[in-house]
Design an enzyme around this catalytic site. Structure first.
Site, PDB file in Angstrom:
ATOM      1  N   ARG A  89       0.265  15.139  12.901  1.00 17.04           N
ATOM      2  CA  ARG A  89       1.036  14.690  11.745  1.00 17.04           C
ATOM      3  C   ARG A  89       1.378  15.912  10.909  1.00 17.04           C
ATOM      4  NH1 ARG A  89      -1.529   9.243   9.572  1.00 17.04           N
ATOM      5  NH2 ARG A  89       0.620   8.873   8.904  1.00 17.04           N
ATOM      6  N   PRO A  90       2.386  16.665  11.385  1.00 14.31           N
ATOM      7  CA  PRO A  90       2.749  17.895  10.676  1.00 14.31           C
ATOM      8  C   PRO A  90       3.291  17.591   9.283  1.00 14.31           C
ATOM      9  CG  PRO A  90       4.385  17.346  12.333  1.00 14.31           C
ATOM     10  CD  PRO A  90       3.260  16.372  12.507  1.00 14.31           C
ATOM     11  N   ILE A  91       3.256  18.596   8.432  1.00 11.87           N
ATOM     12  CA  ILE A  91       3.873  18.414   7.103  1.00 11.87           C
ATOM     13  C   ILE A  91       4.896  19.523   6.868  1.00 11.87           C
ATOM     14  CG2 ILE A  91       1.940  17.158   6.064  1.00 11.87           C
ATOM     15  CD1 ILE A  91       1.094  19.814   4.800  1.00 11.87           C
ATOM     16  N   ASP A  92       5.484  20.006   7.962  1.00  6.62           N
ATOM     17  CA  ASP A  92       6.471  21.090   7.847  1.00  6.62           C
ATOM     18  C   ASP A  92       7.678  20.689   6.993  1.00  6.62           C
ATOM     19  OD1 ASP A  92       6.810  19.329  10.152  1.00  6.62           O
ATOM     20  OD2 ASP A  92       8.631  20.469  10.527  1.00  6.62           O
ATOM     21  N   GLN A  93       8.072  19.426   7.036  1.00  9.62           N
ATOM     22  CA  GLN A  93       9.234  19.013   6.230  1.00  9.62           C
ATOM     23  C   GLN A  93       8.898  18.965   4.741  1.00  9.62           C
ATOM     24  OE1 GLN A  93      12.381  18.502   7.763  1.00  9.62           O
ATOM     25  NE2 GLN A  93      11.110  19.523   9.301  1.00  9.62           N
ATOM     26  N   CYS A 111      -4.788   8.417   9.433  1.00 11.83           N
ATOM     27  CA  CYS A 111      -5.007   7.729  10.710  1.00 11.83           C
ATOM     28  C   CYS A 111      -4.776   8.692  11.879  1.00 11.83           C
ATOM     29  CB  CYS A 111      -4.040   6.560  10.854  1.00 11.83           C
ATOM     30  SG  CYS A 111      -4.472   5.194   9.788  1.00 11.83           S
ATOM     31  N   LYS A 113       0.838  -1.216   0.000  1.00 15.83           N
ATOM     32  CA  LYS A 113       0.000   0.000   0.000  1.00 15.83           C
ATOM     33  C   LYS A 113       0.867   1.258   0.000  1.00 15.83           C
ATOM     34  CE  LYS A 113      -1.785   1.801   4.052  1.00 15.83           C
ATOM     35  NZ  LYS A 113      -1.590   3.237   4.183  1.00 15.83           N
ATOM     36  N   ASN A 114       1.847   1.329   0.914  1.00 11.53           N
ATOM     37  CA  ASN A 114       2.600   2.577   1.080  1.00 11.53           C
ATOM     38  C   ASN A 114       3.629   2.813  -0.018  1.00 11.53           C
ATOM     39  OD1 ASN A 114       1.046   3.040   3.262  1.00 11.53           O
ATOM     40  ND2 ASN A 114       2.586   2.548   4.798  1.00 11.53           N
ATOM     41  N   ARG A 118      -8.953  -0.494   4.418  1.00 11.81           N
ATOM     42  CA  ARG A 118      -8.126   0.514   3.744  1.00 11.81           C
ATOM     43  C   ARG A 118      -6.773  -0.063   3.363  1.00 11.81           C
ATOM     44  NH1 ARG A 118      -6.557   4.773   7.261  1.00 11.81           N
ATOM     45  NH2 ARG A 118      -5.145   5.087   5.529  1.00 11.81           N
ATOM     46  N   ASP A 178       4.398   0.730  12.052  1.00 10.06           N
ATOM     47  CA  ASP A 178       3.118   0.161  11.589  1.00 10.06           C
ATOM     48  C   ASP A 178       2.886  -1.237  12.143  1.00 10.06           C
ATOM     49  OD1 ASP A 178       3.118   1.661   8.249  1.00 10.06           O
ATOM     50  OD2 ASP A 178       2.863   2.467  10.254  1.00 10.06           O
ATOM     51  N   ILE A 188       7.897   7.034  16.950  1.00 11.43           N
ATOM     52  CA  ILE A 188       7.498   7.770  15.755  1.00 11.43           C
ATOM     53  C   ILE A 188       6.232   8.590  15.994  1.00 11.43           C
ATOM     54  CG2 ILE A 188       6.987   7.624  13.278  1.00 11.43           C
ATOM     55  CD1 ILE A 188       9.754   6.503  13.954  1.00 11.43           C
TER      56      ILE A 188
HETATM   57  C1  EPZ Z   1       3.811   7.112   6.298  1.00 15.59           C
HETATM   58  O1  EPZ Z   1       3.197   8.177   6.974  1.00 15.59           O
HETATM   59  C2  EPZ Z   1       2.734   6.077   6.161  1.00 15.59           C
HETATM   60  N1  EPZ Z   1       1.603   6.657   5.444  1.00 15.59           N
HETATM   61  C3  EPZ Z   1       2.279   5.589   7.519  1.00 15.59           C
HETATM   62  O2  EPZ Z   1       1.461   4.478   7.264  1.00 15.59           O
HETATM   63  C4  EPZ Z   1       3.464   5.122   8.339  1.00 15.59           C
HETATM   64  O3  EPZ Z   1       3.016   4.837   9.658  1.00 15.59           O
HETATM   65  C5  EPZ Z   1       4.526   6.225   8.396  1.00 15.59           C
HETATM   66  O4  EPZ Z   1       4.891   6.582   7.050  1.00 15.59           O
HETATM   67  C6  EPZ Z   1       5.793   5.814   9.131  1.00 15.59           C
HETATM   68  O5  EPZ Z   1       6.279   4.618   8.585  1.00 15.59           O
HETATM   69  C7  EPZ Z   1       1.657   6.717   4.110  1.00 15.59           C
HETATM   70  O6  EPZ Z   1       2.599   6.261   3.480  1.00 15.59           O
HETATM   71  C8  EPZ Z   1       0.462   7.347   3.458  1.00 15.59           C
HETATM   72  P1  EPZ Z   1       6.320  10.206   8.214  1.00 15.59           P
HETATM   73  P2  EPZ Z   1       3.911   9.623   6.943  1.00 15.59           P
HETATM   74  O7  EPZ Z   1       6.235  11.479   7.446  1.00 15.59           O
HETATM   75  O8  EPZ Z   1       4.595   9.805   5.643  1.00 15.59           O
HETATM   76  C9  EPZ Z   1       6.972  13.403  11.660  1.00 15.59           C
HETATM   77  C10 EPZ Z   1      -0.105   2.971   7.778  1.00 15.59           C
HETATM   78  O9  EPZ Z   1      -0.351   2.423   8.848  1.00 15.59           O
HETATM   79  N2  EPZ Z   1       6.876  14.396  10.576  1.00 15.59           N
HETATM   80  O10 EPZ Z   1       7.433   9.257   7.970  1.00 15.59           O
HETATM   81  O11 EPZ Z   1       2.951  10.634   7.410  1.00 15.59           O
HETATM   82  C11 EPZ Z   1       5.644  12.719  11.927  1.00 15.59           C
HETATM   83  O12 EPZ Z   1       4.899  13.472  12.868  1.00 15.59           O
HETATM   84  C12 EPZ Z   1       0.127   4.456   7.740  1.00 15.59           C
HETATM   85  O13 EPZ Z   1       0.051   2.397   6.655  1.00 15.59           O
HETATM   86  C13 EPZ Z   1       7.163  15.733  10.851  1.00 15.59           C
HETATM   87  O14 EPZ Z   1       7.490  16.089  11.990  1.00 15.59           O
HETATM   88  O15 EPZ Z   1       5.002   9.387   8.072  1.00 15.59           O
HETATM   89  C14 EPZ Z   1       6.073  11.403  12.498  1.00 15.59           C
HETATM   90  O16 EPZ Z   1       6.353  11.569  13.889  1.00 15.59           O
HETATM   91  C15 EPZ Z   1      -0.085   5.096   9.105  1.00 15.59           C
HETATM   92  N3  EPZ Z   1       7.085  16.647   9.857  1.00 15.59           N
HETATM   93  C16 EPZ Z   1       7.394  11.112  11.782  1.00 15.59           C
HETATM   94  O17 EPZ Z   1       7.829  12.356  11.234  1.00 15.59           O
HETATM   95  C17 EPZ Z   1       6.739  16.292   8.562  1.00 15.59           C
HETATM   96  O18 EPZ Z   1       6.702  17.176   7.674  1.00 15.59           O
HETATM   97  C18 EPZ Z   1       7.251  10.110  10.648  1.00 15.59           C
HETATM   98  O19 EPZ Z   1       6.271  10.601   9.770  1.00 15.59           O
HETATM   99  C19 EPZ Z   1       6.454  14.939   8.299  1.00 15.59           C
HETATM  100  C20 EPZ Z   1       6.527  14.006   9.313  1.00 15.59           C
END
Ligand code: EPZ
Length: 421
Positions: free
Chosen positions: A120-124, A115, A20-21, A395, A303, A325
């Site tokens: 879940r910030p997107i600042d990066q 979820c 999926k991911n 999902r 996950d 995480i």
């Molecule tokens: C992806 O989420 C997956 N989702 C998640 O899968 C998975 O749990 C996660 O990666 C970690 O493996 C999708 O691929 C759609 P991250 P993502 O950005 O990309 C912080 C599932 O169960 N962060 O790696 O959102 C964030 O808060 C779902 O299949 C920032 O601070 O994860 C987290 O603590 C749930 N700023 C950490 O980084 C940012 O701009 C990892 O988040 C982005 C993230």
């Protein structure tokens, strides 16, 4: 709802579907080309159906066959303006920002959902887009990105983020010049997305390592590609086999991707035999308590934190699970406590006292992987468990009823009677 009558060891074989991911960012990547892409091993799950519908909504021509082959052409798409309900349903719709910027220098989507496992910030993601020359504005619940031109840059990720790493790759493959991403995520799905983009003619080196180097190219072609197997689905079935004292052959996997899970299962006393494209998990039912810390790949994946915590309720001794995480990824534990589990949560740490006493109850799936954890709990409890809101499970887990029944599980899907009051 799912109704599960558990207490039986899982025995048999399960075929793992596409990841999926990885499939989700790969589908969004097709926006970067005007030509047809044929993507095989796409999992038939609701998140994929939703993203394909979003692609069609913005003008792509797409067809997903019953055997998981997606034929898609985004040539007719004129702009990436995805602000409709569908995009709210799916966190991965945020990949349209990177792909839309890459193709049109402009993209607008709803602020991403997903979820409920913590903030879940997107600042990066935004930092990456701005480094490449884009202006990003968040207003009225939408995110709009726009750039006169996208110029490659040297970007240092403050946080290891899968989403941000992929989004910066998507925005930089058609930018001018070289982009370097320091401190990127290294998960197999980063590599899979980079391999897909390179099949389209992109020039990405170092995906899966500590530095990713991208040389911008003029345009991207169509291609034929096969998505890697889902290591989270595979890990879920491996853990379910171990948790029920079963004997399960998990087929169509890449053993290298399963190393963090294999190591932890062996530490817990589970026998794991590795083959070229399969692993066999055999448990006598006696499990040792272990400590688990979730970390970015190649650490133990967040996950699978929920599924392995359920397994550890059956271990002899006390286990400690640290979720590094997401700060909100322990909500499902209240549901396990209703079934008799003895677990204490303090911020990012859960302490599990293995007592082997899970009894059937009516519980609720809070998110995708919490739903998987509830299913494993139901498979362990020897009486009947009802799990509500299982749309979360649909999902991300393809044909979950058929696959579990093939392993001997007594599980059925019933429609939830409308809750009164
Ligand atoms: C992806 O989420 C997956 N989702 C998640 O899968 C998975 O749990 C996660 O990666 C970690 O493996 C999708 O691929 C759609 P991250 P993502 O950005 O990309 C912080 C599932 O169960 N962060 O790696 O959102 C964030 O808060 C779902 O299949 C920032 O601070 O994860 C987290 O603590 C749930 N700023 C950490 O980084 C940012 O701009 C990892 O988040 C982005 C993230």
């Amino acid at each position: 709802m799912f109704v599960i009558r558990g207490g039986k060891p899982l025995q048999g074989e399960v075929q793992i579907s596409g990841f999926k991911n990885a499939a989700l960012p790969i589908i969004a990547s097709t926006l970067l080309s005007k030509e047809t892409c044929i993507i095989e091993n796409v999992p038939l799950i609701n998140d994929v159906f939703t993203l394909v519908d979003i692609m069609k909504e913005i003008g792509a021509d797409a067809n997903l066959s019953d055997d998981g082959v997606l034929t898609i052409n985004a040539g007719a798409v004129e702009e990436c303006n995805a602000i409709f309900d569908l995009t709210k349903r799916l966190r991965a719709s945020y990949y349209l920002l990177g792909a839309g910027l890459g193709r049109f220098r402009k993209a607008v989507i709803n602020y991403p959902g997903g979820c409920n496992i913590g903030t879940r910030p997107i600042d990066q993601h935004i930092k990456g887009f701005e480094s490449l020359g884009a202006n990003v504005t968040i207003s009225h619940g939408t995110i709009a990105c726009e750039a006169e031109a996208l110029i490659g840059d040297h970007i240092y990720m403050d946080v290891v983020s899968i989403g941000a790493t992929i989004n910066v790759m998507l925005a930089s493959v058609l930018a001018e010049g070289k982009t370097i991403i320091e401190n990127p995520a290294k998960e197999p799905h980063i590599v899979d997305t980079a391999n897909f983009l390179n099949s389209m003619g992109a020039n990405i080196k170092g995906a899966g390592t500590d530095v990713i180097r991208i040389e911008g190219v003029k345009d991207l072609k169509g291609c034929i590609y096969t998505v890697i197997p889902d290591q989270i689905e595979a890990g879920t079935y491996m853990i379910a086999g171990a948790a029920t004292g079963g004997d399960v052959l998990v087929k169509n996997i890449i053993p290298k991707h399963m190393e963090p899970v294999i190591a932890k299962l062996r530490e817990a006393g589970v026998q794991v035999e590795e083959f070229d494209e399969a692993v066999r998990v055999t448990s006598t039912g006696k499990l040792k308590a272990i400590d688990v810390k979730t970390l970015p790949y190649p650490g133990f994946p967040t996950d699978l934190q929920q599924p392995i915590t359920v397994m550890l309720t059956q271990a002899e001794g006390t286990s400690m699970i640290t979720e590094n995480i997401y700060e909100g990824r322990f909500k499902y534990i209240d549901e396990l406590i209703k079934m008799g589990a003895e677990i204490k949560v303090d911020h990012r740490v859960a302490v599990v006292i293995g007592n082997g006493l899970l009894s059937g109850a009516k519980i609720e799936a809070m998110d995708l992987r919490a739903g998987a954890a509830c299913v494993i709990a139901g498979l362990i409890a020897s009486d009947e468990t009802l799990i509500e809101n299982i749309y979360h499970v649909d999902r991300g887990y393809e044909k979950v009823i058929e696959k579990l029944r093939a392993l001997g599980a007594d599980i059925e899907r019933i429609s939830a009677e409308p809750s009164r009051g």
